[in-house]
Design a protein around this motif. Sequence first.
Motif, PDB file in Angstrom:
ATOM      1  N   THR A 141      24.051  33.648  75.072  1.00 55.02           N
ATOM      2  CA  THR A 141      24.886  32.925  74.340  1.00 55.02           C
ATOM      3  C   THR A 141      25.333  31.762  75.161  1.00 55.02           C
ATOM      4  O   THR A 141      25.245  30.488  74.668  1.00 55.02           O
ATOM      5  CB  THR A 141      26.354  33.762  73.943  1.00 55.02           C
ATOM      6  OG1 THR A 141      25.882  34.834  73.314  1.00 55.02           O
ATOM      7  CG2 THR A 141      27.371  32.837  73.380  1.00 55.02           C
ATOM      8  N   LEU A 142      25.513  31.826  76.519  1.00 50.75           N
ATOM      9  CA  LEU A 142      25.973  30.788  77.409  1.00 50.75           C
ATOM     10  C   LEU A 142      24.666  29.875  77.364  1.00 50.75           C
ATOM     11  O   LEU A 142      25.026  28.449  77.656  1.00 50.75           O
ATOM     12  CB  LEU A 142      26.311  31.051  78.734  1.00 50.75           C
ATOM     13  CG  LEU A 142      27.775  31.837  78.792  1.00 50.75           C
ATOM     14  CD1 LEU A 142      28.187  32.387  79.957  1.00 50.75           C
ATOM     15  CD2 LEU A 142      28.905  30.841  78.072  1.00 50.75           C
ATOM     16  N   ALA A 143      23.411  30.391  77.805  1.00 52.02           N
ATOM     17  CA  ALA A 143      22.246  29.432  77.802  1.00 52.02           C
ATOM     18  C   ALA A 143      22.019  28.492  76.693  1.00 52.02           C
ATOM     19  O   ALA A 143      21.728  27.445  76.592  1.00 52.02           O
ATOM     20  CB  ALA A 143      21.031  30.385  78.185  1.00 52.02           C
ATOM     21  N   LEU A 144      22.168  29.282  75.179  1.00 56.06           N
ATOM     22  CA  LEU A 144      21.855  28.317  74.188  1.00 56.06           C
ATOM     23  C   LEU A 144      23.209  27.524  73.746  1.00 56.06           C
ATOM     24  O   LEU A 144      22.999  26.259  73.186  1.00 56.06           O
ATOM     25  CB  LEU A 144      21.892  29.450  72.999  1.00 56.06           C
ATOM     26  CG  LEU A 144      20.527  30.416  72.795  1.00 56.06           C
ATOM     27  CD1 LEU A 144      20.790  31.416  71.806  1.00 56.06           C
ATOM     28  CD2 LEU A 144      19.452  29.552  72.806  1.00 56.06           C
ATOM     29  N   THR A 145      24.316  27.948  74.358  1.00 56.31           N
ATOM     30  CA  THR A 145      25.492  26.891  74.127  1.00 56.31           C
ATOM     31  C   THR A 145      25.385  25.777  74.933  1.00 56.31           C
ATOM     32  O   THR A 145      25.641  24.621  74.640  1.00 56.31           O
ATOM     33  CB  THR A 145      26.885  27.680  74.459  1.00 56.31           C
ATOM     34  OG1 THR A 145      27.150  28.854  73.501  1.00 56.31           O
ATOM     35  CG2 THR A 145      27.739  26.837  74.542  1.00 56.31           C
ATOM     36  N   ASP A 146      24.789  25.914  76.363  1.00 55.59           N
ATOM     37  CA  ASP A 146      24.723  24.767  77.226  1.00 55.59           C
ATOM     38  C   ASP A 146      23.555  23.838  76.731  1.00 55.59           C
ATOM     39  O   ASP A 146      23.681  22.592  76.685  1.00 55.59           O
ATOM     40  CB  ASP A 146      24.241  25.094  78.561  1.00 55.59           C
ATOM     41  CG  ASP A 146      25.384  25.830  79.315  1.00 55.59           C
ATOM     42  OD1 ASP A 146      26.582  25.552  78.874  1.00 55.59           O
ATOM     43  OD2 ASP A 146      25.183  26.484  80.278  1.00 55.59           O
ATOM     44  N   ILE A 147      22.492  24.499  76.138  1.00 58.03           N
ATOM     45  CA  ILE A 147      21.414  23.641  75.508  1.00 58.03           C
ATOM     46  C   ILE A 147      21.857  22.972  74.212  1.00 58.03           C
ATOM     47  O   ILE A 147      21.546  21.671  74.367  1.00 58.03           O
ATOM     48  CB  ILE A 147      20.205  24.451  75.167  1.00 58.03           C
ATOM     49  CG1 ILE A 147      19.548  25.174  76.477  1.00 58.03           C
ATOM     50  CG2 ILE A 147      19.175  23.888  74.485  1.00 58.03           C
ATOM     51  CD1 ILE A 147      18.432  26.302  76.353  1.00 58.03           C
ATOM     52  N   SER A 148      22.530  23.601  73.446  1.00 57.66           N
ATOM     53  CA  SER A 148      23.096  22.814  72.213  1.00 57.66           C
ATOM     54  C   SER A 148      23.994  21.583  72.713  1.00 57.66           C
ATOM     55  O   SER A 148      24.027  20.521  72.211  1.00 57.66           O
ATOM     56  CB  SER A 148      23.514  23.472  71.146  1.00 57.66           C
ATOM     57  OG  SER A 148      24.737  24.547  71.577  1.00 57.66           O
ATOM     58  N   THR A 149      24.841  22.071  73.664  1.00 56.11           N
ATOM     59  CA  THR A 149      25.730  21.009  74.128  1.00 56.11           C
ATOM     60  C   THR A 149      25.098  19.857  74.611  1.00 56.11           C
ATOM     61  O   THR A 149      25.772  18.658  74.356  1.00 56.11           O
ATOM     62  CB  THR A 149      26.755  21.553  75.519  1.00 56.11           C
ATOM     63  OG1 THR A 149      27.476  22.792  74.770  1.00 56.11           O
ATOM     64  CG2 THR A 149      27.700  20.759  75.984  1.00 56.11           C
ATOM     65  N   ILE A 150      24.028  20.008  75.523  1.00 56.04           N
ATOM     66  CA  ILE A 150      23.366  18.779  75.856  1.00 56.04           C
ATOM     67  C   ILE A 150      22.820  18.000  74.949  1.00 56.04           C
ATOM     68  O   ILE A 150      22.798  16.636  74.801  1.00 56.04           O
ATOM     69  CB  ILE A 150      22.218  19.345  76.889  1.00 56.04           C
ATOM     70  CG1 ILE A 150      22.761  19.805  78.168  1.00 56.04           C
ATOM     71  CG2 ILE A 150      21.158  18.050  77.364  1.00 56.04           C
ATOM     72  CD1 ILE A 150      23.243  18.801  79.259  1.00 56.04           C
ATOM     73  N   LEU A 151      22.132  18.845  73.762  1.00 55.37           N
ATOM     74  CA  LEU A 151      21.499  17.916  72.899  1.00 55.37           C
ATOM     75  C   LEU A 151      22.587  17.150  71.890  1.00 55.37           C
ATOM     76  O   LEU A 151      22.482  15.984  71.330  1.00 55.37           O
ATOM     77  CB  LEU A 151      20.832  18.851  72.016  1.00 55.37           C
ATOM     78  CG  LEU A 151      19.419  19.317  72.574  1.00 55.37           C
ATOM     79  CD1 LEU A 151      19.121  20.608  71.923  1.00 55.37           C
ATOM     80  CD2 LEU A 151      18.485  18.348  72.749  1.00 55.37           C
ATOM     81  N   PHE A 152      23.617  17.888  71.601  1.00 56.74           N
ATOM     82  CA  PHE A 152      24.815  17.112  70.782  1.00 56.74           C
ATOM     83  C   PHE A 152      25.503  15.973  71.669  1.00 56.74           C
ATOM     84  O   PHE A 152      25.543  14.843  70.995  1.00 56.74           O
ATOM     85  CB  PHE A 152      25.837  18.143  70.616  1.00 56.74           C
ATOM     86  CG  PHE A 152      25.627  19.198  69.474  1.00 56.74           C
ATOM     87  CD1 PHE A 152      24.867  19.006  68.371  1.00 56.74           C
ATOM     88  CD2 PHE A 152      26.333  20.387  69.614  1.00 56.74           C
ATOM     89  CE1 PHE A 152      24.475  20.024  67.689  1.00 56.74           C
ATOM     90  CE2 PHE A 152      25.985  21.436  68.660  1.00 56.74           C
ATOM     91  CZ  PHE A 152      25.030  21.070  67.481  1.00 56.74           C
TER      92      PHE A 152
END
Length: 161
Positions: A141-152
Amino acid sequence: WLLSTITGGTVCALLAGLFEATLTESILVAFFLTMMLGLGESISIQSMTVTVQTLHSTQPSIKWYLKNLLRESKTSFLLGASCGVLVAVVVYLWKGQLLPTVVIGSSIVLVEVGAAFWGLSVPAVLHKTKLDPKLAAGPITLALTDISTILFYFGLATILL
């Protein structure tokens, strides 16, 4: 699970490298990256914890998922809007630059909603596939959240700046 964190961090670094021109143009955006990541992780871990707890007593279905996704989206939107306005006021008072202020404040809203999505979805998928969400959900969850955060965050900065 440390490998999940290393993989997520490496993907984030590579993605951030794709936005080097944006960061060069507006260093102010870089100043708030750690805050952005922290806010996303806070929401995702809270949403994940609630979901894992709920899965102890509930058999998830599409109806259950959509109902909870709507609830989590509403809550995270309100939290994101509140935090986004607060941070935007600070950024504007500090630097007086409107477009970076809009990027930072708006990104917080997007990041919070995306984080709630991952916090609900990862444990639900793990549970559905008969994997124990208590063990695997956090790092994923944290890895996917960090990746989407960078993209957004960097994506919106690239579009608006």
